[in-house]
Design a protein around this motif. Sequence first.
Motif, PDB file in Angstrom:
ATOM      1  N   LEU A  80       0.823  -1.204   0.000  1.00 41.47           N
ATOM      2  CA  LEU A  80       0.000   0.000   0.000  1.00 41.47           C
ATOM      3  C   LEU A  80       0.863   1.262   0.000  1.00 41.47           C
ATOM      4  O   LEU A  80       0.648   2.181  -0.798  1.00 41.47           O
ATOM      5  N   LEU A 129      -3.374  -0.319  -6.129  1.00 43.14           N
ATOM      6  CA  LEU A 129      -4.148   0.191  -4.989  1.00 43.14           C
ATOM      7  C   LEU A 129      -5.567  -0.375  -4.983  1.00 43.14           C
ATOM      8  O   LEU A 129      -6.098  -0.744  -3.928  1.00 43.14           O
ATOM      9  N   TRP A 133      -7.006  -2.760  -2.018  1.00 46.60           N
ATOM     10  CA  TRP A 133      -8.238  -2.342  -1.352  1.00 46.60           C
ATOM     11  C   TRP A 133      -9.317  -3.420  -1.492  1.00 46.60           C
ATOM     12  O   TRP A 133      -9.998  -3.774  -0.537  1.00 46.60           O
TER      13      TRP A 133
END
Length: 139
Positions: A80, A129, A133
Amino acid sequence: MPEASSRPRDAALGTGIGRVLLLAYGVFALSASARALVQITTHFDEAPLAYLLSAFAGLVYLSATVGLAVGGARGRLIALVSCTIELLGVLVVGALSIADAVAFPDDTVWSRFGSGYGYVPLVLPFIGLWWIWRHRPSR
């Protein structure tokens, strides 16, 4: 026991798009690092900023690769942070390399938003990302 409940989602990183993402980051880690090594060792004085940025990009790609490969809470955090730094880097360096071409006499991985690499450096952090997520451990 939250770790046990997150195992199936961690496994998803090693399949399908997760595997392609891991491969893409691995390839970019190798290519950016190799490019920087050659540039720094052969003609560093020509464009030191560009070559150091290429080396930095290689380290960012390497850490994202390791984070995705390791998985778990620590690996996700590493990935991340790496993907976020990559996104900021490609946006900032991309904009600066267009606005002030004199400061970037030679390309970096992130110059002109990664145009030399088919704009993959611009798209890759968004996919990374999103993937991190989407496959975050459930609480």
